[in-house]
Write an enzyme that holds these catalytic residues in place. Sequence first.
Site, PDB file in Angstrom:
ATOM      1  N   SER A   1       3.075   1.208  -0.195  1.00 59.70           N
ATOM      2  CA  SER A   1       3.609   2.951   0.556  1.00 59.70           C
ATOM      3  C   SER A   1       2.915   3.709   1.126  1.00 59.70           C
ATOM      4  O   SER A   1       2.906   4.193   2.389  1.00 59.70           O
ATOM      5  CB  SER A   1       4.247   3.776  -0.482  1.00 59.70           C
ATOM      6  N   ASN A   2       1.545   3.652   0.874  1.00 57.28           N
ATOM      7  CA  ASN A   2       0.606   4.574   1.683  1.00 57.28           C
ATOM      8  C   ASN A   2       0.048   3.421   2.780  1.00 57.28           C
ATOM      9  O   ASN A   2      -0.476   4.176   4.108  1.00 57.28           O
ATOM     10  CB  ASN A   2      -0.656   5.155   0.795  1.00 57.28           C
TER      11      ASN A   2
ATOM     12  N   LYS B   1     -15.106 -11.014  -9.031  1.00 51.34           N
ATOM     13  CA  LYS B   1     -15.221 -10.252  -8.198  1.00 51.34           C
ATOM     14  C   LYS B   1     -16.393 -10.170  -7.034  1.00 51.34           C
ATOM     15  O   LYS B   1     -16.451  -9.429  -5.946  1.00 51.34           O
ATOM     16  CB  LYS B   1     -16.127  -8.661  -9.219  1.00 51.34           C
TER      17      LYS B   1
ATOM     18  N   MET C   1      -6.077  -1.697  -7.487  1.00 48.19           N
ATOM     19  CA  MET C   1      -6.585  -1.280  -8.602  1.00 48.19           C
ATOM     20  C   MET C   1      -8.216  -2.044  -9.515  1.00 48.19           C
ATOM     21  O   MET C   1      -7.777  -2.189 -10.870  1.00 48.19           O
ATOM     22  CB  MET C   1      -5.222  -1.481  -9.374  1.00 48.19           C
TER      23      MET C   1
ATOM     24  N   HIS D   1      -6.163   9.335  -4.387  1.00 44.45           N
ATOM     25  CA  HIS D   1      -5.231   9.337  -5.916  1.00 44.45           C
ATOM     26  C   HIS D   1      -4.617  10.007  -6.460  1.00 44.45           C
ATOM     27  O   HIS D   1      -4.488  11.086  -6.004  1.00 44.45           O
ATOM     28  CB  HIS D   1      -6.632   9.623  -7.349  1.00 44.45           C
TER      29      HIS D   1
HETATM   30  C1  GAR Z   1      -0.712   5.711  -5.470  1.00 39.55           C
HETATM   31  O1  GAR Z   1       0.105   7.395  -5.952  1.00 39.55           O
HETATM   32  C2  GAR Z   1      -2.107   5.866  -5.557  1.00 39.55           C
HETATM   33  O2  GAR Z   1      -2.474   6.885  -5.257  1.00 39.55           O
HETATM   34  C3  GAR Z   1      -2.511   5.237  -6.652  1.00 39.55           C
HETATM   35  O3  GAR Z   1      -1.427   4.111  -6.971  1.00 39.55           O
HETATM   36  C4  GAR Z   1      -0.507   4.441  -5.529  1.00 39.55           C
HETATM   37  C5  GAR Z   1      -0.005   3.022  -5.239  1.00 39.55           C
HETATM   38  O4  GAR Z   1       1.329   3.629  -4.311  1.00 39.55           O
HETATM   39  N1  GAR Z   1      -3.325   5.005  -7.122  1.00 39.55           N
HETATM   40  C6  GAR Z   1      -4.026   4.966  -7.833  1.00 39.55           C
HETATM   41  O5  GAR Z   1      -3.815   5.416  -9.464  1.00 39.55           O
HETATM   42  C7  GAR Z   1      -5.747   4.731  -8.013  1.00 39.55           C
HETATM   43  N2  GAR Z   1      -6.187   5.150  -9.246  1.00 39.55           N
HETATM   44  P1  GAR Z   1       1.567   2.497  -3.000  1.00 39.55           P
HETATM   45  O6  GAR Z   1       1.047   0.662  -3.671  1.00 39.55           O
HETATM   46  O7  GAR Z   1       3.123   2.870  -3.161  1.00 39.55           O
HETATM   47  O8  GAR Z   1       0.384   3.312  -2.084  1.00 39.55           O
END
Ligand code: GAR
Length: 197
Positions: free
Chosen positions: A13-14, A64, A89, A108
């Site tokens: 979503s981001n 990795k 992740m 984050h």
């Molecule tokens: C988001 O909330 C981001 O901040 C988090 O994963 C989610 C991804 O959502 N990231 C972390 O926790 C990193 N440590 P998305 O796939 O819908 O963008």
Amino acid sequence: MTSFCILLSGRGSNMEALADAVRDGRLDARIDFVASDTADATGLERARERGIETVVLPYSSEGKKASEQRLSRLCSARGVEWIVLAGFMRILSSEFVMAHAGRIVNIHPSLLPSFPGRDGIGDAWRWGVAVTGVTIHLVDAGIDSGPILAQRAVEILPEDSLETLEEKIHAAEHALYWKTLSELFRTGVPAERRWRR
Ligand code: GAR
């Protein structure tokens, strides 16, 4: 024009909020490609639907080091200036972070340094804090520990559930990430941090 790539592991979503900002001209930059450590990330499918090139990094088959080398090669071959993590992740190696020092950005879902790690929203919820939020920071060799670029607080109200908190956090992320990147790409440091540097 500034060129960046997006790394994700999940629903994306981001990534979509950033792609919308690029499409609408709010973020004056180009998404060169979207990469994931997992082939079945929903975010990859969503990127493809938008016509953005996608890349699967071979974390599960080659590990990795090979994945990071592939990513570094892609970035330098394409002239990609910024690596933007959006729900990625995996922990990047210190070698990779040093090779791209100051050019990797992460979002984050908590007010760092509180609640780093994989479940920033759930950890804040279970702790019972009244205020949590969103942090955008440069990536260093630690976990969720690099210099903070921007933060937004999100209140946890008595009527909230974990689900409504997640919605509020994601809305805050989607509003903040493109603005912070826009400042960062134009000036090197977002306006709200300039007085501290
Ligand atoms: C988001 O909330 C981001 O901040 C988090 O994963 C989610 C991804 O959502 N990231 C972390 O926790 C990193 N440590 P998305 O796939 O819908 O963008």
